[in-house]
Design an enzyme around this catalytic site. Structure first.
Site, short mmCIF file in Angstrom:
data_model
loop_
_atom_site.label_atom_id
_atom_site.label_comp_id
_atom_site.label_asym_id
_atom_site.label_seq_id
_atom_site.Cartn_x
_atom_site.Cartn_y
_atom_site.Cartn_z
N MET A 10 0.19 17.24 87.31
CA MET A 10 1.23 17.26 88.33
C MET A 10 2.51 16.56 87.90
O MET A 10 3.49 16.54 88.65
CB MET A 10 0.71 16.58 89.61
N ARG A 11 2.52 15.99 86.68
CA ARG A 11 3.72 15.27 86.26
C ARG A 11 4.93 16.19 86.19
O ARG A 11 6.06 15.81 86.50
CB ARG A 11 3.49 14.57 84.92
N ALA A 12 4.72 17.45 85.78
CA ALA A 12 5.83 18.38 85.68
C ALA A 12 6.49 18.62 87.03
O ALA A 12 7.73 18.68 87.13
CB ALA A 12 5.35 19.71 85.08
N ASP A 63 4.16 14.40 76.76
CA ASP A 63 4.19 14.56 78.22
C ASP A 63 4.90 13.40 78.90
O ASP A 63 5.32 13.53 80.05
CB ASP A 63 2.75 14.68 78.74
N VAL A 93 8.55 15.47 87.86
CA VAL A 93 9.75 15.37 87.04
C VAL A 93 10.78 16.42 87.45
O VAL A 93 11.99 16.13 87.54
CB VAL A 93 9.39 15.52 85.55
#
Length: 680
Positions: free
Chosen positions: A274-276, A193, A279
């Site tokens: 929420m990283r997606a 991730d 990014v």
């Protein structure tokens, strides 16, 4: 220094080149993970990227590459005076898979710290990579303790080195690029991730493109400098385009319509956290800047999704990364409201002018024409998949081979571990002496001191203080006083599955449950960072279906297509397992094996099959091999043959039901039969 292969001379691999270029434009995208078969220019493209990166301005003489405009206030080489910086090429630092912890984070001289109160620090690779590129080839083979350190540095943007209360901190912000061959094992989800983007690469099947690859590589090998000179113009053009895109990046507008598409896409594909979303937003913005635009369009969002989401959709280790592009297009169309000048339509290469990356070094990112998640099997290619249900002939199977059964739903298993204390690679299965873990003792250091045992060091130095003329409050420490801490943690093992695929297993339609149990143990092996191997036996012989590997994905695929039928050459299976272990001991003597025999205990075929199987089992027991037998016998009348086999192996027998972590049935957690039964 050798001349690097030019980035713009790489043939094909459009997605790979685009992902690297986007990170060059905006390092905050978060790096790239490159997955693919060997020989596909993964390492070549990554190493060539460094030559395209703009030069970095650093504080003169600073070993930690501080920015003169904003030096790190806690830099070990600081504080820095205000003075002009010096420019240098962007650093490309390679992290070897077998690197030590001190090589990665740096080494602190404990002897000087205790005796002189001086923080003598030797920077590691994280310091070298600050404001540059950290490249890890075969990142999936990286030891867990190094993965933990990378995760910490990536999350905090800093590296901490601590030795018994003495600590050093320095900034460590870098572009993380990893390459891997999925056949050799997968990454831990936490590290997976952390990579902003991922790309799948494979060799072209077009003869003309393959010819061009060979032609360019031969020309480069014959005259590297002359070859690089021919591509100097294209390299300069791409380098200038990166600079212009970086300057434009702050002006790029990410409108509400694009944000809605990003959020809707991440929700539709059920990615965790929420990283997606973040990014994707940064990637879409970088795509617009790379195309020379100040507005993010739907085509940027689409390309960002193709690069940022596939590796975040996996729900278990056996899921292949991938993205349903039809579903992606439907989501973008559904939430593609108007915003600014964007019309929500465009090509898929992430560039408004349609330039695809090719020999000229332009941008791109078109998916492969035959794209789709890697690893999708062709049902027609599986043994017995004609749907007729007729017996199929196969290697060693003879008549009576059955259509491969599908595995039942996997479950969480109890821990099976090897008895004793080993010294193998760090993992999560069996007890071992490791660099990390709880302290159990101390000894004189052999070589450089890495883990100080403070109490033992003080005890060793205390009796000599008067002789050494101690006059102050501090101890007088000598090199001979230092003691290395002995620590106990856990190691990974080689889990070798020996699976009975004979007719006696298939006749009662038990193979589905058997495969489900083995699949569950494979999932457990993935979590515990084990190597796995697969030996099957049926008909008249045994075969190594999968040599020991770190890729449990491949093992699961081989298990799924495992045919059954024929007699039960149990002795052949055990002897083949013995041969596999003998070779593995030469390759990796520190890794201890655990043999899992999945059988009902029957032995048929050949002269005296039962006696021969007993002798083969005792051969494994004589070498101290830890064994467990998964007893697959079923029916109202039980012969107890699997239990007898476990006794011969000096191990223990469990049923598939007893393997379940939530089972209340008793099960020996450690495979200790070798010692317990002999003592009895």
């Amino acid at each position: 220094m050798s001349t690097p292969y030019p980035f713009t001379a790489v043939v094909g691999q459009d997605d790979l080149r685009l992902a690297l270029l986007l990170n060059a434009v905006s390092p905050r995208v978060g790096g790239v993970l490159v997955r693919g078969e060997k020989g596909t220019a993964k390492s070549t493209a990554v190493r060539a990227l460094a030559a395209l990166m703009p030069e970095t301005e650093v504080v003169p003489g600073c070993r930690f590459s501080c920015d003169p405009a904003a030096p790190d206030p806690s830099c070990p080489d600081g504080p820095h005076e205000s003075r002009p910086g010096v420019r240098r090429p962007t650093a490309l630092v390679e992290l070897p898979v077998g690197a030590s912890e001190d090589r990665l984070v740096g080494a602190l001289d404990i002897e000087r710290a205790l005796a002189e109160g001086v923080k003598a620090f030797e920077p590691g690779l994280l310091a070298d990579a600050h404001r540059g590129i950290l490249y890890v080839d075969e990142v999936n083979l990286l030891n867990d303790h190094l993965v933990d350190l990378l995760l910490d540095a990536a999350a905090m943007g800093a590296s901490y080195v601590e030795r018994e209360g003495v600590s050093v901190r320095h900034a460590a912000r870098f572009l993380l690029v990893g390459t891997m061959n999925p056949e050799e094992g997968e990454l831990r989800p936490q590290l997976l991730d952390r990579f902003g983007l991922t790309v799948e690469v494979k060799a072209s099947r077009e003869p003309e493109q393959r010819v061009e690859v060979v032609r360019r590589r031969l020309a480069y090998d014959d005259a590297p400098e002359e070859f690089a000179a021919r591509w100097a113009g294209e390299e300069a053009a791409v380098r200038q385009r990166i600079v212009e895109a970086r300057e434009l990046l702050p002006s790029v507008r990410l409108g509400d319509a694009a944000l809605r598409q990003i959020a809707a896409t991440c929700a539709a594909f059920e990615v965790d956290g929420m990283r997606a979303d973040i990014v994707m937003a940064r990637t879409a913005t970088a795509l617009a800047a790379w195309a020379g635009r100040t507005d993010v369009l739907a085509e940027d969002v689409r390309q960002a999704a193709l690069l940022a989401l596939p590796h975040r959709r996996r729900r278990n280790p056996f899921d292949a990364p991938g993205l349903d592009e039809d579903r992606l297009d439907e989501t973008l169309e559904q939430f593609g409201g108007q915003d600014g000048d964007g019309d929500g339509a465009g090509n898929d290469d992430g560039d408004g002018d349609g330039d695809g990356p090719g020999p000229d070094g332009g941008p791109g990112g078109q998916p492969e024409p035959d794209g789709g998640p890697p690893g999708d099997g062709d049902a027609a290619a599986r043994p017995g998949s004609d749907g007729a249900g007729e017996p199929q002939a196969g290697p060693g199977g003879g008549a009576g081979e059955q259509v491969p059964a599908r595995a039942s739903e996997p479950f969480r298993t109890k821990v099976l571990s090897v008895p004793g204390v080993g010294e193998g690679a760090a993992g999560r299965r069996s007890r071992a002496r490791t660099e990390r873990g709880r302290t159990t003792g101390a000894h004189r250091p052999r070589g450089a001191l890495t883990k100080l045992h403070l109490a033992a060091t003080v005890r060793a130095a205390a009796p000599h203080q008067r002789v050494r003329g101690r006059s102050g409050p501090g101890l007088v420490i000598r090199r001979d006083d230092l003691r290395q801490a002995v620590r106990e943690g856990h190691e990974s093992n080689l889990v070798l599955f020996v699976v009975d695929a004979s007719g006696s297993m298939a006749a009662r339609q038990r193979m589905s449950a058997v495969k489900g149990a083995v699949l569950s143990l494979l999932l457990d092996a993935y979590r515990r960072r084990d190597k796995v191997g697969l030996v099957t036996f049926r008909g008249t012989a045994a075969e190594v279906a999968l040599p020991p590997t770190s890729s449990v994905d491949v093992a699961a695929a081989r298990l799924e297509s495992l045919p059954t039928g024929g007699r039960t050459p149990l002795a052949a299976g055990l002897l083949r397992a013995h041969d596999v272990l003998r070779v593995e001991r030469l390759r990796d003597p520190a890794r201890r094996p655990l043999v899992v025999v999945v059988t009902d205990g029957r032995a048929t075929g050949g002269p005296e099959p039962v006696a021969l199987a007993g002798r083969a089992a005792r051969l494994l027991a004589a070498e101290g091999t830890a064994c467990v037998v998964v007893d697959c016998e079923a029916g109202p009348v039980r012969l107890g043959l699997a239990g007898q086999l476990a006794d011969e192996l000096g191990g223990t027998a469990v049923t598939p039901a007893e393997l379940r972590a939530d089972s209340i049935a008793g099960v020996v957690r450690d495979v200790q039969g070798a010692g317990t039964r002999r003592a009895a």
